[in-house]
Design an enzyme around this catalytic site. Structure first.
Site, mmCIF file in Angstrom:
data_model
loop_
_atom_site.group_PDB
_atom_site.id
_atom_site.type_symbol
_atom_site.label_atom_id
_atom_site.label_comp_id
_atom_site.label_asym_id
_atom_site.label_seq_id
_atom_site.Cartn_x
_atom_site.Cartn_y
_atom_site.Cartn_z
ATOM 1 N N ARG A 156 -13.127 22.129 62.526
ATOM 2 C CA ARG A 156 -11.860 22.012 61.798
ATOM 3 C C ARG A 156 -10.927 21.131 62.606
ATOM 4 O O ARG A 156 -10.785 21.304 63.816
ATOM 5 C CB ARG A 156 -11.209 23.391 61.620
ATOM 6 C CG ARG A 156 -11.979 24.312 60.698
ATOM 7 C CD ARG A 156 -11.196 25.573 60.411
ATOM 8 N NE ARG A 156 -10.816 26.282 61.628
ATOM 9 C CZ ARG A 156 -10.209 27.468 61.658
ATOM 10 N NH1 ARG A 156 -9.885 28.067 60.526
ATOM 11 N NH2 ARG A 156 -9.908 28.059 62.794
ATOM 12 N N ASP A 207 -2.644 36.289 51.676
ATOM 13 C CA ASP A 207 -2.729 36.109 53.122
ATOM 14 C C ASP A 207 -2.248 34.688 53.429
ATOM 15 O O ASP A 207 -2.833 33.710 52.967
ATOM 16 C CB ASP A 207 -4.190 36.315 53.568
ATOM 17 C CG ASP A 207 -4.331 36.284 55.095
ATOM 18 O OD1 ASP A 207 -3.563 35.530 55.745
ATOM 19 O OD2 ASP A 207 -5.208 36.982 55.616
ATOM 20 N N PHE A 267 -11.285 35.081 55.070
ATOM 21 C CA PHE A 267 -11.452 35.347 56.498
ATOM 22 C C PHE A 267 -12.137 36.715 56.681
ATOM 23 O O PHE A 267 -11.842 37.652 55.947
ATOM 24 C CB PHE A 267 -10.060 35.328 57.130
ATOM 25 C CG PHE A 267 -10.044 35.270 58.623
ATOM 26 C CD1 PHE A 267 -10.267 34.080 59.291
ATOM 27 C CD2 PHE A 267 -9.801 36.416 59.366
ATOM 28 C CE1 PHE A 267 -10.242 34.020 60.676
ATOM 29 C CE2 PHE A 267 -9.771 36.367 60.761
ATOM 30 C CZ PHE A 267 -9.994 35.170 61.408
ATOM 31 N N TYR A 318 0.833 33.320 65.263
ATOM 32 C CA TYR A 318 0.389 32.553 66.441
ATOM 33 C C TYR A 318 -0.278 31.228 66.064
ATOM 34 O O TYR A 318 -0.694 30.487 66.931
ATOM 35 C CB TYR A 318 -0.554 33.394 67.323
ATOM 36 C CG TYR A 318 -1.660 34.093 66.555
ATOM 37 C CD1 TYR A 318 -2.799 33.408 66.165
ATOM 38 C CD2 TYR A 318 -1.546 35.440 66.216
ATOM 39 C CE1 TYR A 318 -3.802 34.029 65.462
ATOM 40 C CE2 TYR A 318 -2.550 36.081 65.497
ATOM 41 C CZ TYR A 318 -3.670 35.377 65.124
ATOM 42 O OH TYR A 318 -4.662 35.995 64.414
ATOM 43 N N LYS A 319 -0.393 30.943 64.754
ATOM 44 C CA LYS A 319 -0.979 29.670 64.331
ATOM 45 C C LYS A 319 0.156 28.648 64.207
ATOM 46 O O LYS A 319 0.680 28.193 65.209
ATOM 47 C CB LYS A 319 -1.781 29.885 63.045
ATOM 48 C CG LYS A 319 -3.032 30.745 63.334
ATOM 49 C CD LYS A 319 -3.777 31.227 62.119
ATOM 50 C CE LYS A 319 -4.993 32.063 62.560
ATOM 51 N NZ LYS A 319 -5.578 32.847 61.466
HETATM 52 C C1 LIG Z 1 -6.127 34.103 61.613
HETATM 53 C C2 LIG Z 1 -6.336 34.935 60.410
HETATM 54 C C3 LIG Z 1 -6.269 36.334 60.470
HETATM 55 C C4 LIG Z 1 -6.089 36.998 61.806
HETATM 56 O O1 LIG Z 1 -5.919 38.366 61.790
HETATM 57 P P1 LIG Z 1 -5.471 39.097 63.157
HETATM 58 O O2 LIG Z 1 -5.372 40.515 62.813
HETATM 59 O O3 LIG Z 1 -4.180 38.461 63.562
HETATM 60 O O4 LIG Z 1 -6.520 38.811 64.188
HETATM 61 C C5 LIG Z 1 -6.382 37.034 59.291
HETATM 62 N N1 LIG Z 1 -6.572 36.409 58.094
HETATM 63 C C6 LIG Z 1 -6.648 35.059 58.010
HETATM 64 C C7 LIG Z 1 -6.835 34.392 56.688
HETATM 65 C C8 LIG Z 1 -6.556 34.285 59.165
HETATM 66 O O5 LIG Z 1 -6.642 32.954 59.097
#
Ligand SMILES: *Cc1c(COP(=O)(O)O)cnc(C)c1O
Length: 422
Positions: A396, A222, A145, A247-248
């Site tokens: 997705r 992560d 990400f 939040y996911k």
């Molecule tokens: C959604 C996601 C994030 C989000 O980071 P935020 O700081 O909450 O915006 C980070 N890493 C991965 C792999 C994600 O899927």
């Protein structure tokens, strides 16, 4: 004797059945977890035909509406500043322990809630590289990400380190041979996603963690795209550090805070860089100099985001009740059905698959690609069909096991088919 001679229809299997709407309804009927869907606000909203983006923002639970209302009335308005002493300050550790037990395989005192994933990632990675002085490299992959890659770019330039990149296959992720090729006595830290946000590839956390340790490196996982749908055994697998968002698949709501795991025996050694008063040994002593708190609290910095932590508590309690193994089993059924739909309906229209076919190597979403996806998104939203567009040509299909039904998935793919067929 076959089942049909008993008068019962043979149960359709996900691989064999033609993915018709009838089959989808049949799968829903046979799904032991189907009843939980009604517990989500908006699940009976006719304007939302198919929500396939629970991997980006989970739906709210009805229980959270009650919890948020009651918090406002009884705790904030009713207790005012007394609330801090009556439990609010302890919430990051308390919810962290519950999450650790329900979904992470983490014993108490190792998980805390706060910050955003980005900020916690920075804090824990910065602490990790400082704990491996003399080692000059951080290992990561090009498909991680953006925030993970950007944070590590920043740390590398801040600390004069080199990034060692793994380039995974488009429909895959980081395997043992990929990691083996870049690990060395120079590796301080390895940072990987458990489930890749784009391909949905599920990395072998146990194996890759052992591999990093053999090279003398620390590893941070992560868990943003796996927490709540794919079980982990962080303690048993010897994971050093982990972060994830809430939040996911934890349905904590937009901007809800992240969580961080720091294995017990690292807590007294690792030093995170944002030394705030609430991570100090005696916050209300208002002392002259920072001294880190004992335990996981040393990894917090400022005031805990209490309001942001309300909704995730309902989902964590639900995961605990249903069991993460049952949730994972339904997730596999949903992604298997999604693949059947892809093969039957979308591939003939020129779409391609950018996710693993092996259920053991797949998280809870699949990515399908087609050059026209960007242009059909507004029409899909108009119809109440909400998948997740990813630049440049990916959609997705994110399947949240407790709130997504097979019929809903079928309707979503059917709408995509309609748009592709023009
Ligand atoms: C959604 C996601 C994030 C989000 O980071 P935020 O700081 O909450 O915006 C980070 N890493 C991965 C792999 C994600 O899927």
């Amino acid at each position: 004797m076959t089942e049909s001679t008993n008068g019962a229809a043979p149960a359709p299997t996900f691989e064999a059945a033609r993915p018709t709407f009838d089959a989808a309804q049949e799968f829903d009927l046979r799904d032991d977890l189907r009843g939980y869907r009604a517990g989500f606000l908006g699940s009976d909203d006719a304007a939302i035909v198919s929500y396939l983006d629970g991997n980006s923002l989970g739906r709210p639970l009805k229980a959270s509406a009650a919890r948020i209302g009651s918090f406002l009335q009884n705790q904030w308005a009713g207790r005012l500043i007394r609330g801090w002493d009556e439990g609010w300050l302890a919430l990051p550790g308390k919810i962290g322990d519950e999450l650790g037990r329900a979904a992470l395989g983490a014993g108490p005192g190792q998980v805390t809630i706060g910050d955003s994933t980005t900020v916690l990632l920075y804090k824990l990675c910065r602490a990790a590289v400082a704990a491996r002085p003399g080692r000059r490299e951080v290992v990561l992959d090009t498909d991680n990400f953006p925030t993970d890659r950007f944070v590590l770019e920043g740390i590398a330039s801040e600390c004069g380190m080199t990034l060692r990149w793994i380039r995974p296959a488009h429909d895959g992720g980081v395997r043992a041979q990929d990691l083996g090729a870049v690990l060395s006595e120079q590796t301080a830290l390895v940072v990987l996603s458990h489930v890749a946000y784009r391909s949905g590839y599920l990395a072998d956390m146990h194996l890759l963690t052992a591999q990093a340790h053999e090279a003398g490196a620390l590893i941070l996982w992560d868990l943003c795209h796996s927490v709540g749908v794919v079980p982990t055994e962080l303690d048993m697998w010897g994971v050093d550090l982990a972060v994830g968002c809430s939040y996911k698949y934890l349905n904590g709501g937009p901007g809800a805070p992240a969580f961080g795991y720091v294995r017990q025996d690292h807590q007294a050694v690792l030093r995170q860089p944002i030394q705030g008063w609430l991570g100090s040994a005696d916050p209300f002593g208002m002392g002259e100099r920072y001294e880190a708190a004992a335990g996981i609290r040393a990894f917090t910095s400022g005031t805990p985001p209490v309001v942001g932590m309300l909704a995730m508590q309902d989902m964590i309690a639900l995961i605990d009740k249903v069991g993460i193994a049952s949730i994972r089993a339904k997730s596999i059924s949903l992604t298997t059905f999604a693949l059947r739909l892809f093969d039957d309906v979308l591939a003939p229209l020129g779409a391609s698959l950018a996710s693993p076919r092996d259920a053991q190597r797949r998280g809870s979403h699949i990515t399908v690609e087609h050059p026209t996806f960007q242009t059909i998104m507004p029409a899909l939203w108009e119809k109440g069909v909400i998948p997740d567009f990813r630049n440049p040509s990916g959609i997705r299909l994110g399947l949240s096991p407790l709130s997504t039904s097979f019929a809903e998935l079928w309707r979503g793919v059917d709408a995509i088919r309609e748009e592709l067929a023009g």
